[in-house]
Design a protein around this motif. Structure first.
Motif, short mmCIF file in Angstrom:
data_model
loop_
_atom_site.label_atom_id
_atom_site.label_comp_id
_atom_site.label_asym_id
_atom_site.label_seq_id
_atom_site.Cartn_x
_atom_site.Cartn_y
_atom_site.Cartn_z
N GLY A 1 0.83 -1.20 0.00
CA GLY A 1 0.00 0.00 0.00
C GLY A 1 0.86 1.25 0.00
O GLY A 1 2.02 1.24 -0.43
N GLY A 2 0.30 2.33 0.55
CA GLY A 2 1.03 3.58 0.63
C GLY A 2 1.81 3.69 1.92
O GLY A 2 1.61 2.93 2.87
N ALA A 3 2.71 4.66 1.98
CA ALA A 3 3.58 4.83 3.15
C ALA A 3 2.81 5.23 4.40
O ALA A 3 3.31 5.07 5.51
CB ALA A 3 4.66 5.87 2.85
N GLY A 4 1.59 5.75 4.25
CA GLY A 4 0.81 6.13 5.43
C GLY A 4 -0.49 5.37 5.58
O GLY A 4 -1.36 5.75 6.36
N ASP A 5 -0.64 4.26 4.83
CA ASP A 5 -1.90 3.52 4.83
C ASP A 5 -1.94 2.40 5.86
O ASP A 5 -2.95 1.71 5.98
CB ASP A 5 -2.14 2.90 3.44
CG ASP A 5 -2.28 3.97 2.36
OD1 ASP A 5 -2.57 5.12 2.73
OD2 ASP A 5 -2.09 3.62 1.18
#
Length: 368
Positions: free
Chosen positions: A216-220
């Motif tokens: 996923g994303g770095a903040g997900d």
């Protein structure tokens, strides 16, 4: 509302119950408890499609609803199974599904890969946002540093999903990312769990990862963890329900056969009343699990989740205490099934938040 199983659900339940009854012989259970799980039983579960029942058709499975999860794990609990369906399936596999890693998820559903989730840290208790492990960018890749505690199924895992903080400070909801790491690259300190299975402490000493290790994303990370843990909490509640049913059946049989003063002790009214109380509480727990299964994808999911896990924790304590008291000394021996079932049911309360934690969270949500 009709709570009867569909024809497909009834077939899965009957087949799984028969398979687990045959597979979990006393010797097989002792071996599985000692080793963490049985590779032969795991292959059988995959061949039956049990792992696929935890995922939707779009994800490569054939179920994935709250009722599918509850059905599977109630039967697993009834058999006292220690197979890592929660860790490999709902946690690790669930995160792969959310990250769109269909190639790896297909391998998990086929029973060819074991996974673990390394998220809990020393002193973290049950707060999902408490992450001190750091992930620092190094060119196009990442470097992980920190420590993880009680990583269930890590000794048997091929890949481990590791949570780490890319930004912010401990307790911040933002800045948590998830990384898929080859288990052979990590330093493990394995040990057995009280209720069966294996776990490990993990030391992350500047572990270097490629860019595609990020899920996923770095903040997900936190949002993904919340979603898969909700499904895992339903699973552990359903497993507890199956354990309660197995313990109840053992206790009733014992009361019918154990004699004192020339008659079965089950004829004594005081024990009948205590057993009736246990039965009522188990039915309350069943209603709570059904309610949570039906609201797993609803807007009020967290409210039902906290209420159910709190009730399961309280009822589990009652069932364990009453069953062991009615059995006497035999109830805590390794040779008798109740010993294993009672330990496993006791430890349910300590996974994904104990009864007191979920009571506090329920009160906070109701007051909001």
């Amino acid at each position: 509302m009709n709570f009867d199983l569909s024809d497909e659900g009834r077939m899965l339940q009957d087949g799984l119950r028969r398979y687990l009854t045959d597979a979990y012989t006393p010797d097989a259970r002792r071996a599985a408890v000692a080793d963490g799980f049985s590779a032969d039983i795991w292959s059988g579960l995959a061949e039956m499609g049990v792992i696929g029942a935890l995922f939707t058709e779009a994800q490569g499975g054939f179920g994935g609803t709250g009722f599918d999860i509850a059905l599977v794990f109630e039967e697993m609990g009834r058999a006292g199974a220690v197979d890592p369906l929660i860790d490999t399936g709902l946690l690790g596999g669930g995160l792969l599904a959310k990250a769109g890693r269909d190639d790896l998820l297909e391998t998990v559903i086929a029973g060819e890969m074991q996974l673990a989730l390394a998220h809990t840290e020393p002193g973290g208790r049950y707060d999902l946002s408490r992450v001190t492990t750091t992930a620092t960018q190094d060119g196009e890749g990442w470097v992980l540093a920190g420590r993880k505690a009680v990583v269930v199924n890590a000794p048997a895992a091929d890949m481990i999903v590791v949570s780490a903080r890319t930004s912010g400070s401990t307790g911040d909801a933002d800045g948590i990312a998830l990384f898929l790491v080859d288990a052979s690259h990590l330093t493990l300190a394995p040990y057995p769990l009280v209720g069966g299975g294996m776990a490990s402490e993990i030391v992350l000493d500047d572990v270097k990862l490629p860019a595609d290790a990020l899920l996923g994303g770095a903040g997900d990370g936190l949002a993904m963890l919340v979603e898969v843990q909700a499904r895992a909490t339903l699973a552990v509640c359903a497993e507890a329900l199956g354990l309660m049913e197995a313990i109840r059946a053992l206790t009733v049989d014992y009361l019918k056969t154990r004699k004192q003063f020339g008659q079965p002790i089950g004829k004594f009214q005081v024990l009948q009343h205590r057993m009736a109380d246990v039965l009522i509480e188990i039915e309350q727990a069943r209603s709570a699990v059904i309610n949570l299964a039906g609201n797993l994808d609803g807007d009020d999911r967290d409210l039902h989740l906290h209420a159910t896990k709190n009730l399961i924790g309280e009822v589990a304590k009652l069932v364990v205490e009453e069953s062991i008291q009615m059995h006497g000394g035999i109830g805590v021996t390794e040779e008798y099934d109740l010993g294993h079932l009672a330990k496993r049911l006791t430890m349910v309360d300590h996974r994904f938040g104990d009864a007191l934690y979920h009571l506090e969270r329920f009160i906070a949500l109701r007051a909001a």
